[in-house]
Design a protein around this motif. Structure first.
Motif, PDB file in Angstrom:
ATOM      1  N   UNK A 276       0.833  -1.350  -0.251  1.00 47.93           N
ATOM      2  CA  UNK A 276      -0.148  -0.369  -0.452  1.00 47.93           C
ATOM      3  C   UNK A 276       0.494   1.326  -0.335  1.00 47.93           C
ATOM      4  N   UNK A 277       1.532   1.318   1.201  1.00 51.75           N
ATOM      5  CA  UNK A 277       3.109   2.014   1.037  1.00 51.75           C
ATOM      6  C   UNK A 277       3.508   2.681  -0.759  1.00 51.75           C
ATOM      7  N   UNK A 278       3.883   2.113  -0.960  1.00 50.09           N
ATOM      8  CA  UNK A 278       4.765   1.791  -2.487  1.00 50.09           C
ATOM      9  C   UNK A 278       3.485   2.511  -3.546  1.00 50.09           C
ATOM     10  N   UNK A 279       2.345   1.830  -3.526  1.00 53.28           N
ATOM     11  CA  UNK A 279       1.566   2.486  -4.995  1.00 53.28           C
ATOM     12  C   UNK A 279       1.255   4.074  -4.087  1.00 53.28           C
ATOM     13  N   UNK A 280       1.358   3.690  -2.830  1.00 53.99           N
ATOM     14  CA  UNK A 280       0.672   5.683  -2.236  1.00 53.99           C
ATOM     15  C   UNK A 280       2.148   6.211  -2.807  1.00 53.99           C
ATOM     16  N   UNK A 281       2.577   5.478  -2.385  1.00 54.05           N
ATOM     17  CA  UNK A 281       4.203   6.591  -3.449  1.00 54.05           C
ATOM     18  C   UNK A 281       4.347   6.265  -4.725  1.00 54.05           C
ATOM     19  N   UNK A 282       4.398   5.445  -5.160  1.00 53.60           N
ATOM     20  CA  UNK A 282       4.773   5.701  -6.706  1.00 53.60           C
ATOM     21  C   UNK A 282       3.561   6.559  -7.383  1.00 53.60           C
TER      22      UNK A 282
END
Ligand code: URA
Length: 457
Positions: A276-282
């Motif tokens: 989730x964190x990676x998707x939000x950041x990307x």
């Protein structure tokens, strides 16, 4: 029919032309779409043209005219010139996709403004509006003037579509749904983009999902939809980028409204599931870079800092308060009366089958709607205790089922057993972000006009 033709518009001409694989003029498209929006055209004729488009597709010029006609059917939102760039994200939706909740305030914390008009859940995926409404007092139906006020106060809002925003889409979508003509790339692209264009944005990022939990499960169709939307947005002067992302496994570990808000709060605190964190950041990184709020290659790290330093969380609290959340509501999210822990039936690796079954499980528990009038129980849902791919021993805890006195529990258990099979070998998943598409990178396929081009059905 040319624009200056003395003949009156006859919808049958357009239907017959498209039925036979012909091209529609911009004038015929404008007449058709405005006639659909105003109610001047009858359901049967609108449905007939939609089916013809579903079968024959639209070429780039037709798609541009179709989208423009939809946009022109309603109002466009206008914002104060004061403040940061106006950005938004659209996701084609999936199981456990709560990315908008941390993303919008995190972008606001980085200097952007996010006027996000969103939708409700129907079928196997939950809607962002419903998730937010799990917060006591929060209203997503904002009235006149409230959108601008929320944007000025918090830098973001997530609100329901108003009656006046792209009214053509409401009629066209309802008819597509009734005649099984939803899964058409040009009709999806025009529906999504007309609403995003009406928001008055400077930049847009599209999260197009593939995999069994996605609206379009096949990667190739997702890719074509993403390329179509990026290019179509460019035709209106809107900078759009798209990520093709994985829905072969749920996003994060929580599925269900209040549980997903709770997981979003973890993400807003710099913690929570890494995917989730990676998707939000990307996704956020793309917007920060395309609007110049971050240098090329540094957007995701800038977004991550906003999650880690508390500024995104502070924006979230400001935003939900501006939308009417009661003081302390984030500490009082709805909870189900009972939680059952489901254990692994056998030893092996946790895989993912048809993910729609997990959405179905939440529906059976009372956390979804079969028709738009149905009420949702925000408290029920699922929380995975292990990640897909992980090795398990028989009897190990696998997942929590949050239920209300056993309602739908047996059906949910069965759906979960099939949706999350345990196998002898580790499952293979594609990466979280499979591809990135930008206006520069959209393939200019030979035959853009042909039925095999990206604008084909
Ligand atoms: N979402 C939309 O807004 N429109 C579609 O046609 C499909 C998904």
């Amino acid at each position: 029919m040319p624009p200056d033709s003395p003949l009156s518009f006859d919808p049958r001409d357009a239907i017959a032309a498209k039925r036979d694989g012909g091209r529609l003029s911009a004038e015929a498209i404008a007449r058709f779409v405005s006639g659909a929006a105003s109610g001047e055209l009858a359901d049967d004729q609108v449905a007939a043209l939609l089916m013809a488009v579903f079968l024959r597709g639209l070429d780039p010029g037709e798609l541009l005219a179709w989208t423009r006609a939809m946009l022109d059917s309603g109002e466009r939102l206008a914002w104060s010139p004061e403040g940061g760039p106006l950005v938004d994200k659209h996701s084609t939706g999936g199981i456990g996709d709560k990315a908008s909740l941390p993303l919008a305030p995190a972008l606001a914390a980085c200097g952007a403004r996010v006027p996000m008009i969103s939708g409700r859940g129907l079928g196997h995926t939950g809607g962002t509006l419903d998730k937010l409404e799990a917060i006591e007092g929060l209203r997503t139906g904002l009235g006149a003037g409230e959108h601008g006020r929320c944007l000025a106060t918090a830098g973001w809002f997530i609100a329901a579509q108003t009656e006046r925003l792209v009214p053509a889409d409401r009629r066209l979508y309802a008819l597509r749904d009734r005649i099984a003509a939803v899964e058409s790339i040009p009709l999806i692209a025009s529906s999504i983009l007309s609403k995003k264009l009406a928001e008055g944005l400077d930049a847009l990022v599209l999260d197009v999902k593939f995999g069994s939990g996605a609206f379009l499960p096949e990667v190739e169709r997702g890719r074509r939809l993403a390329a179509t939307m990026v290019e179509l947005a460019g035709g209106f002067g809107l900078e759009a980028r798209a990520l093709l992302t994985n829905m072969q496994r749920p996003l994060g570990r929580a599925i269900g409204h209040a549980l997903e808000v709770e997981e979003s709060l973890e993400c807003l605190g710099g913690a929570g599931p890494l995917d989730l964190r990676e998707l939000v950041c990307r996704l956020g990184g793309e917007l920060l870079e395309s609007t110049g709020l971050a240098a090329p290659g540094s957007g995701a790290a800038r977004l991550a800092r906003a999650l880690d330093d508390g500024s995104a969380r502070e924006r979230f609290e400001r935003g939900v308060a501006a939308q009417g959340a009661r003081p302390g509501a984030l500490g009082r999210l709805p909870r189900s009366r009972s939680v059952e822990v489901l254990r692994a039936r056998r030893s092996g690796f946790l895989g993912c089958g048809d993910l729609r079954l997990l959405g179905r499980a939440v529906l059976e528990l009372g956390g979804g709607r079969r028709s738009s009038a149905e009420r949702i129980d925000f408290a029920v849902g699922l929380r995975l205790l292990v990640d897909p791919g992980q090795e398990l021993r028989a009897g190990e805890p696998l997942l929590e089922i949050h239920h209300q006195a056993g309602r739908g529990l047996e059906a949910a258990r069965q759906a979960i057993e099939t949706g999350l099979p345990i196998g002898d070998r580790p499952p293979r998943f594609e990466p979280l972000v499979l591809e990135r598409l930008t206006a520069a990178g959209v393939p200019q396929a030979p035959g853009l006009d042909s039925p095999s081009g990206p604008f084909a059905p």
